[in-house]
Design a protein around this motif. Structure first.
Motif, PDB file in Angstrom:
ATOM      1  N   ALA A  84       0.826  -1.209   0.000  1.00  0.00           N
ATOM      2  CA  ALA A  84       0.000   0.000   0.000  1.00  0.00           C
ATOM      3  C   ALA A  84       0.856   1.252   0.000  1.00  0.00           C
ATOM      4  CB  ALA A  84      -0.927  -0.012   1.219  1.00  0.00           C
ATOM      5  N   ILE A  85       1.957   1.217   0.731  1.00  0.00           N
ATOM      6  CA  ILE A  85       2.854   2.379   0.761  1.00  0.00           C
ATOM      7  C   ILE A  85       3.622   2.503  -0.551  1.00  0.00           C
ATOM      8  CG2 ILE A  85       4.858   3.391   1.919  1.00  0.00           C
ATOM      9  CD1 ILE A  85       3.861   2.042   4.505  1.00  0.00           C
ATOM     10  N   LEU A  86       4.090   1.388  -1.095  1.00  0.00           N
ATOM     11  CA  LEU A  86       4.858   1.431  -2.340  1.00  0.00           C
ATOM     12  C   LEU A  86       4.041   1.959  -3.509  1.00  0.00           C
ATOM     13  CD1 LEU A  86       6.880  -1.920  -2.194  1.00  0.00           C
ATOM     14  CD2 LEU A  86       7.706   0.391  -1.770  1.00  0.00           C
ATOM     15  N   THR A  87       2.762   1.648  -3.551  1.00  0.00           N
ATOM     16  CA  THR A  87       1.933   2.137  -4.654  1.00  0.00           C
ATOM     17  C   THR A  87       1.790   3.659  -4.631  1.00  0.00           C
ATOM     18  OG1 THR A  87      -0.063   1.730  -3.333  1.00  0.00           O
ATOM     19  CG2 THR A  87       0.619   0.006  -4.878  1.00  0.00           C
ATOM     20  N   GLU A  88       2.047   4.272  -3.471  1.00  0.00           N
ATOM     21  CA  GLU A  88       1.999   5.736  -3.376  1.00  0.00           C
ATOM     22  C   GLU A  88       3.303   6.383  -3.830  1.00  0.00           C
ATOM     23  OE1 GLU A  88      -0.724   7.436  -2.543  1.00  0.00           O
ATOM     24  OE2 GLU A  88      -1.764   5.500  -2.472  1.00  0.00           O
ATOM     25  N   HIS A  89       4.317   5.570  -4.090  1.00  0.00           N
ATOM     26  CA  HIS A  89       5.628   6.077  -4.524  1.00  0.00           C
ATOM     27  C   HIS A  89       6.056   5.307  -5.778  1.00  0.00           C
ATOM     28  CE1 HIS A  89       6.307   8.336  -0.717  1.00  0.00           C
ATOM     29  NE2 HIS A  89       5.563   7.374  -0.216  1.00  0.00           N
ATOM     30  N   PRO A  90       5.434   5.581  -6.922  1.00  0.00           N
ATOM     31  CA  PRO A  90       5.609   4.738  -8.116  1.00  0.00           C
ATOM     32  C   PRO A  90       6.970   4.829  -8.786  1.00  0.00           C
ATOM     33  CG  PRO A  90       4.275   6.667  -8.625  1.00  0.00           C
ATOM     34  CD  PRO A  90       4.456   6.668  -7.143  1.00  0.00           C
ATOM     35  N   ASN A  91       7.820   5.800  -8.427  1.00  0.00           N
ATOM     36  CA  ASN A  91       9.111   5.932  -9.103  1.00  0.00           C
ATOM     37  C   ASN A  91      10.244   5.198  -8.393  1.00  0.00           C
ATOM     38  OD1 ASN A  91       8.087   7.615 -11.139  1.00  0.00           O
ATOM     39  ND2 ASN A  91       8.262   9.406  -9.829  1.00  0.00           N
ATOM     40  N   LEU A  92       9.916   4.450  -7.376  1.00  0.00           N
ATOM     41  CA  LEU A  92      10.943   3.748  -6.612  1.00  0.00           C
ATOM     42  C   LEU A  92      11.035   2.285  -7.027  1.00  0.00           C
ATOM     43  CD1 LEU A  92      10.134   5.216  -3.081  1.00  0.00           C
ATOM     44  CD2 LEU A  92      11.895   5.974  -4.681  1.00  0.00           C
ATOM     45  N   LYS A  93      12.253   1.771  -7.066  1.00  0.00           N
ATOM     46  CA  LYS A  93      12.489   0.366  -7.374  1.00  0.00           C
ATOM     47  C   LYS A  93      12.632  -0.417  -6.073  1.00  0.00           C
ATOM     48  CE  LYS A  93      12.710   1.205 -11.795  1.00  0.00           C
ATOM     49  NZ  LYS A  93      11.657   0.777 -12.707  1.00  0.00           N
ATOM     50  N   VAL A  94      12.328  -1.710  -6.139  1.00  0.00           N
ATOM     51  CA  VAL A  94      12.309  -2.529  -4.929  1.00  0.00           C
ATOM     52  C   VAL A  94      13.033  -3.841  -5.183  1.00  0.00           C
ATOM     53  CG1 VAL A  94      10.855  -3.626  -3.189  1.00  0.00           C
ATOM     54  CG2 VAL A  94      10.073  -1.514  -4.307  1.00  0.00           C
ATOM     55  N   HIS A  95      13.986  -4.159  -4.310  1.00  0.00           N
ATOM     56  CA  HIS A  95      14.642  -5.463  -4.325  1.00  0.00           C
ATOM     57  C   HIS A  95      14.213  -6.230  -3.074  1.00  0.00           C
ATOM     58  CE1 HIS A  95      18.162  -3.770  -6.925  1.00  0.00           C
ATOM     59  NE2 HIS A  95      17.041  -3.922  -7.607  1.00  0.00           N
ATOM     60  N   VAL A  96      13.670  -7.402  -3.269  1.00  0.00           N
ATOM     61  CA  VAL A  96      13.268  -8.256  -2.152  1.00  0.00           C
ATOM     62  C   VAL A  96      14.313  -9.366  -2.026  1.00  0.00           C
ATOM     63  CG1 VAL A  96      11.477  -9.736  -1.206  1.00  0.00           C
ATOM     64  CG2 VAL A  96      10.845  -7.718  -2.559  1.00  0.00           C
ATOM     65  N   ILE A  97      14.958  -9.439  -0.865  1.00  0.00           N
ATOM     66  CA  ILE A  97      16.121 -10.317  -0.700  1.00  0.00           C
ATOM     67  C   ILE A  97      15.875 -11.282   0.458  1.00  0.00           C
ATOM     68  CG2 ILE A  97      18.619 -10.402  -0.340  1.00  0.00           C
ATOM     69  CD1 ILE A  97      18.649  -7.421  -1.243  1.00  0.00           C
ATOM     70  N   GLY A  98      16.013 -12.570   0.169  1.00  0.00           N
ATOM     71  CA  GLY A  98      15.839 -13.585   1.196  1.00  0.00           C
ATOM     72  C   GLY A  98      17.158 -13.942   1.862  1.00  0.00           C
ATOM     73  N   HIS A  99      17.128 -14.116   3.189  1.00  0.00           N
ATOM     74  CA  HIS A  99      18.306 -14.510   3.971  1.00  0.00           C
ATOM     75  C   HIS A  99      17.920 -15.654   4.907  1.00  0.00           C
ATOM     76  CE1 HIS A  99      20.583 -10.798   2.919  1.00  0.00           C
ATOM     77  NE2 HIS A  99      19.386 -10.236   2.942  1.00  0.00           N
TER      78      HIS A  99
ATOM     79  N   PHE B 218       3.409 -11.959  -4.008  1.00  0.00           N
ATOM     80  CA  PHE B 218       2.307 -11.395  -3.222  1.00  0.00           C
ATOM     81  C   PHE B 218       2.199  -9.890  -3.467  1.00  0.00           C
ATOM     82  CE2 PHE B 218       0.288  -9.411   0.389  1.00  0.00           C
ATOM     83  CZ  PHE B 218      -0.805 -10.231   0.620  1.00  0.00           C
ATOM     84  N   LEU B 219       3.333  -9.196  -3.475  1.00  0.00           N
ATOM     85  CA  LEU B 219       3.310  -7.749  -3.682  1.00  0.00           C
ATOM     86  C   LEU B 219       2.708  -7.387  -5.042  1.00  0.00           C
ATOM     87  CD1 LEU B 219       6.793  -6.736  -2.217  1.00  0.00           C
ATOM     88  CD2 LEU B 219       4.546  -6.135  -1.278  1.00  0.00           C
ATOM     89  N   THR B 220       2.997  -8.186  -6.060  1.00  0.00           N
ATOM     90  CA  THR B 220       2.484  -7.872  -7.390  1.00  0.00           C
ATOM     91  C   THR B 220       1.051  -8.363  -7.587  1.00  0.00           C
ATOM     92  OG1 THR B 220       3.458  -9.905  -8.288  1.00  0.00           O
ATOM     93  CG2 THR B 220       4.773  -7.901  -8.402  1.00  0.00           C
ATOM     94  N   GLU B 221       0.753  -9.568  -7.114  1.00  0.00           N
ATOM     95  CA  GLU B 221      -0.553 -10.183  -7.404  1.00  0.00           C
ATOM     96  C   GLU B 221      -1.637  -9.789  -6.406  1.00  0.00           C
ATOM     97  OE1 GLU B 221       0.271 -14.320  -7.519  1.00  0.00           O
ATOM     98  OE2 GLU B 221       1.625 -14.185  -9.250  1.00  0.00           O
ATOM     99  N   LYS B 222      -1.254  -9.491  -5.176  1.00  0.00           N
ATOM    100  CA  LYS B 222      -2.252  -9.202  -4.150  1.00  0.00           C
ATOM    101  C   LYS B 222      -2.202  -7.760  -3.623  1.00  0.00           C
ATOM    102  CE  LYS B 222      -3.689 -13.467  -4.166  1.00  0.00           C
ATOM    103  NZ  LYS B 222      -3.439 -14.356  -3.038  1.00  0.00           N
ATOM    104  N   ALA B 223      -1.030  -7.132  -3.716  1.00  0.00           N
ATOM    105  CA  ALA B 223      -0.885  -5.789  -3.140  1.00  0.00           C
ATOM    106  C   ALA B 223      -0.818  -4.698  -4.197  1.00  0.00           C
ATOM    107  CB  ALA B 223       0.360  -5.725  -2.256  1.00  0.00           C
ATOM    108  N   GLY B 224      -0.862  -5.050  -5.475  1.00  0.00           N
ATOM    109  CA  GLY B 224      -0.983  -4.057  -6.535  1.00  0.00           C
ATOM    110  C   GLY B 224       0.283  -3.322  -6.908  1.00  0.00           C
ATOM    111  N   VAL B 225       1.464  -3.863  -6.590  1.00  0.00           N
ATOM    112  CA  VAL B 225       2.725  -3.217  -6.955  1.00  0.00           C
ATOM    113  C   VAL B 225       3.100  -3.621  -8.380  1.00  0.00           C
ATOM    114  CG1 VAL B 225       5.155  -2.901  -6.367  1.00  0.00           C
ATOM    115  CG2 VAL B 225       3.462  -3.231  -4.543  1.00  0.00           C
ATOM    116  N   ASP B 226       3.519  -2.640  -9.187  1.00  0.00           N
ATOM    117  CA  ASP B 226       3.921  -2.892 -10.564  1.00  0.00           C
ATOM    118  C   ASP B 226       5.094  -3.881 -10.587  1.00  0.00           C
ATOM    119  OD1 ASP B 226       4.807  -2.850 -13.183  1.00  0.00           O
ATOM    120  OD2 ASP B 226       4.749  -0.669 -13.380  1.00  0.00           O
TER     121      ASP B 226
END
Length: 262
Positions: free
Chosen positions: A136-151, A182-190
């Protein structure tokens, strides 16, 4: 002196005087023309210099305007980043979710116990709730890129799960991919803004010799950065001990057992 001689002398004198006058007039004309040509050249050079100065002045004005525009863009980006950080902290920060800011990159660290069961890569309801807030927060900032990293920690994969996750690389990558999906399919992030990586056990933030340290190391890191930083960060985010989510597994088999996570 005979009259004829006097007349001849007079005529010669008059001719000489006329010649001298003519030469003097011609010489003055030549010098005047040279002076006029020099003045014209000087005027042309002055006009050229004035035109060049005007052009340089215009370029300087345009450069100053561009600098001001870039400064405004920078200030706007900084303000947007501060706003994003404040939103993230207000919505997410807790004992299981920490937020850090370093060199223009905002990172949200979520401990795995919030997101996944031990040794699994299926999101839990509590994990979905956290990621929904992030989305929800990321969709308000559409010019930012996101890396999701598992550890992960350094505990080997248990034998029963080794067919799905031969090593911690596969487990960390599968968890990062589950969060991205989940972020793309359920939370609406590009989806074009997202990338998934698995670092396995090779980027610990705590000592794996203690249960508390292992718990801190088992995490999902969501790194949020501007488009400018995304290009340079992409190369730095693919070291040899990281497994990109889009690649098939090439990891060696893990040791035979993985006890329950602490």
């Amino acid at each position: 002196m005979p009259k004829e001689t006097w007349l001849i002398a007079t005529a010669l004198t008059a001719a000489l005087l006329l010649g001298l006058l003519g030469y003097s007039s011609w010489d003055k004309k030549q010098r005047l023309e040279r002076a006029q040509a020099e003045i014209a050249n000087a005027q042309a050079a002055a006009e050229k210099s004035a035109a060049e100065a005007a052009g340089l002045k215009e370029q300087l004005a345009q450069s100053q305007l561009r600098i001001e525009e870039l400064q405004q863009e920078k200030n706007a980006a900084l303000q947007s980043h501060r706003s994003l950080e404040e939103e993230m902290r207000a919505a997410l920060e807790s004992k299981d979710v920490t937020i850090s800011q370093l060199q223009g990159k905002l990172t949200v660290n979520i401990l795995d116990r919030v997101l996944f069961d031990s040794g699994e890569a299926d999101l839990k309801p509590d994990g979905e709730a956290v990621l929904r807030k992030v989305g929800a927060i990321l969709t308000e900032h559409p010019n930012l890129k996101v890396h999701v990293i598992g550890h992960t920690d350094n505990v080997p994969i248990r034998a029963a799960a080794r067919s799905r996750f031969p090593s911690n690389w596969e487990l960390s990558t599968a968890r990062a991919t589950a969060a991205v999906r989940f972020l793309t399919e359920k939370a609406g992030v590009d989806p074009r803004r997202l990338g998934a990586l698995g670092y396995g056990e090779f980027r610990p933030v705590a000592d794996n010799s203690t249960s508390e340290g292992r718990a801190r190391n088992r995490r999902i890191a969501i790194s949020i950065l501007s488009e400018e930083l995304a290009g340079s960060d992409a190369a730095a985010s693919h070291p040899t001990n990281a497994l990109p989510a889009m690649l098939p597994s090439q990891a060696a088999p893990a040791p035979p057992t993985r006890p329950p996570e602490d």
